[in-house]
Design an enzyme around this catalytic site. Sequence first.
Site, PDB file in Angstrom:
ATOM      1  N   GLY A  79       0.798  -1.211   0.000  1.00  0.00           N
ATOM      2  CA  GLY A  79       0.000   0.000   0.000  1.00  0.00           C
ATOM      3  C   GLY A  79       0.834   1.264   0.000  1.00  0.00           C
ATOM      4  O   GLY A  79       1.998   1.258   0.408  1.00  0.00           O
ATOM      5  N   ASN A  80       0.247   2.352  -0.473  1.00  0.00           N
ATOM      6  CA  ASN A  80       0.909   3.650  -0.466  1.00  0.00           C
ATOM      7  C   ASN A  80      -0.126   4.759  -0.463  1.00  0.00           C
ATOM      8  O   ASN A  80      -1.250   4.580  -0.953  1.00  0.00           O
ATOM      9  CB  ASN A  80       1.892   3.806  -1.637  1.00  0.00           C
ATOM     10  CG  ASN A  80       1.498   2.998  -2.850  1.00  0.00           C
ATOM     11  OD1 ASN A  80       0.664   3.432  -3.626  1.00  0.00           O
ATOM     12  ND2 ASN A  80       2.076   1.804  -3.000  1.00  0.00           N
ATOM     13  N   THR A  95       8.991   3.712   0.702  1.00  0.00           N
ATOM     14  CA  THR A  95       8.991   2.325   0.252  1.00  0.00           C
ATOM     15  C   THR A  95       9.363   1.419   1.431  1.00  0.00           C
ATOM     16  O   THR A  95       9.975   1.864   2.407  1.00  0.00           O
ATOM     17  CB  THR A  95       9.979   2.130  -0.916  1.00  0.00           C
ATOM     18  OG1 THR A  95       9.797   0.820  -1.480  1.00  0.00           O
ATOM     19  CG2 THR A  95      11.418   2.301  -0.456  1.00  0.00           C
ATOM     20  N   SER A 125       7.795   3.160  -4.510  1.00  0.00           N
ATOM     21  CA  SER A 125       8.114   2.872  -5.908  1.00  0.00           C
ATOM     22  C   SER A 125       6.884   2.992  -6.794  1.00  0.00           C
ATOM     23  O   SER A 125       7.008   3.022  -8.027  1.00  0.00           O
ATOM     24  CB  SER A 125       8.692   1.457  -6.032  1.00  0.00           C
ATOM     25  OG  SER A 125       7.740   0.488  -5.582  1.00  0.00           O
ATOM     26  N   GLU A 126       5.697   3.060  -6.198  1.00  0.00           N
ATOM     27  CA  GLU A 126       4.467   3.162  -6.977  1.00  0.00           C
ATOM     28  C   GLU A 126       3.934   4.593  -7.039  1.00  0.00           C
ATOM     29  O   GLU A 126       2.779   4.808  -7.387  1.00  0.00           O
ATOM     30  CB  GLU A 126       3.409   2.214  -6.410  1.00  0.00           C
ATOM     31  CG  GLU A 126       3.781   0.761  -6.612  1.00  0.00           C
ATOM     32  CD  GLU A 126       2.704  -0.214  -6.177  1.00  0.00           C
ATOM     33  OE1 GLU A 126       2.468  -1.181  -6.912  1.00  0.00           O
ATOM     34  OE2 GLU A 126       2.103  -0.008  -5.112  1.00  0.00           O
ATOM     35  N   HIS A 145      -3.540   3.724  -2.576  1.00  0.00           N
ATOM     36  CA  HIS A 145      -3.498   2.423  -3.239  1.00  0.00           C
ATOM     37  C   HIS A 145      -3.294   1.355  -2.173  1.00  0.00           C
ATOM     38  O   HIS A 145      -2.416   1.479  -1.310  1.00  0.00           O
ATOM     39  CB  HIS A 145      -2.351   2.367  -4.254  1.00  0.00           C
ATOM     40  CG  HIS A 145      -1.969   0.967  -4.638  1.00  0.00           C
ATOM     41  ND1 HIS A 145      -2.878   0.065  -5.151  1.00  0.00           N
ATOM     42  CD2 HIS A 145      -0.781   0.306  -4.560  1.00  0.00           C
ATOM     43  CE1 HIS A 145      -2.269  -1.080  -5.380  1.00  0.00           C
ATOM     44  NE2 HIS A 145      -0.995  -0.961  -5.017  1.00  0.00           N
ATOM     45  N   HIS A 208      -3.988  -7.113  -8.804  1.00  0.00           N
ATOM     46  CA  HIS A 208      -3.138  -6.302  -7.946  1.00  0.00           C
ATOM     47  C   HIS A 208      -3.877  -5.748  -6.737  1.00  0.00           C
ATOM     48  O   HIS A 208      -3.589  -6.101  -5.606  1.00  0.00           O
ATOM     49  CB  HIS A 208      -2.530  -5.167  -8.776  1.00  0.00           C
ATOM     50  CG  HIS A 208      -1.485  -4.392  -8.051  1.00  0.00           C
ATOM     51  ND1 HIS A 208      -0.675  -3.474  -8.668  1.00  0.00           N
ATOM     52  CD2 HIS A 208      -1.116  -4.360  -6.750  1.00  0.00           C
ATOM     53  CE1 HIS A 208       0.143  -2.930  -7.799  1.00  0.00           C
ATOM     54  NE2 HIS A 208      -0.109  -3.454  -6.615  1.00  0.00           N
TER      55      HIS A 208
END
Length: 310
Positions: A79-80, A95, A125-126, A145, A208
């Site tokens: 998650g981010n 990250t 990284s996303e 996310h 995903h």
Amino acid sequence: MKTSISAETENIGRLRTAVERAVKQHFQISSGMEDVAGVIAGLSPLELFESTPVNQLKSEIVAAGKKLWQREYVDGNGGNISARITDNLVLCTPTLCSKGELRADQLSIVDLDNRRIFGLRPHTSEILLHLEIYKTVPEARAVIHCHPPHATAHAVAQVIPQGNLIPEQEVFVGPVALAKYETPGTPEFARTVVPFVKQHNTVLLANHGIVCWADTVSHAEWYVEVIETYCKTLMIAKQLRPDLPEIPADKIADLLAIKKRLGLPDARIQLIDNSIPSPREGEDCAAIVPDQMHQLIDAITLSVLREMGE
């Protein structure tokens, strides 16, 4: 007599200030954001990172991360979360970090070209996924996310959940899009959501997870909760009855009218534009719904009592 009038005038001034502050806080209209935009050229990266409005965003992101972890919407370092500071600057999570253990000092500031402006740790990284949404949807102020299990199950099966079943889903999320699979963290992955995000605040990411955008971090987290609960309820309901009865079309139109007033995206809204009556003379076009009014009154009352020392 003059002393009494002076004291009353002072109290009225304090009351007006308190009400203004409460209204801005309630609707997430951050005067601090305006301040940052106005003086950003004079701030060092560290000063910006430690400024009051950015500290507020950091607190929201940390709180949202803990909620995601507690609800088991993320696992490991998954998650981010990000929040827009200005048109070109974004605050985001690092990250390789559990969202249940996330700290404010671990966050980073990046620009829309993915250049890190400030941060003690490498950022997610996303982030490219988030940046594509911010570029495509200027009104997006926050992106989350994550991988809630029931919504992610739909993403893995590549099955868009049936719509028109629960009012809250229709108002706050609505039809859900499904983006094709690409390797996470790549530019190709980030671009998979571009065709959808103007009309959808929630997108299933094939094999995903999901991504949600909103006007605040808290609201983006709400949409995660809404879609996950909806997918879970739908999976249970279909075990009881495969052919689920939908909300009638005219009642969906009522929900879309509410959604339009809230300023939430939905491609179906254009279908009801001609059916919504024009405001009467003297009527506020931006009138808020009763639930919002009660919340606003509560916020004003609490702020006034604190300001007046009650």
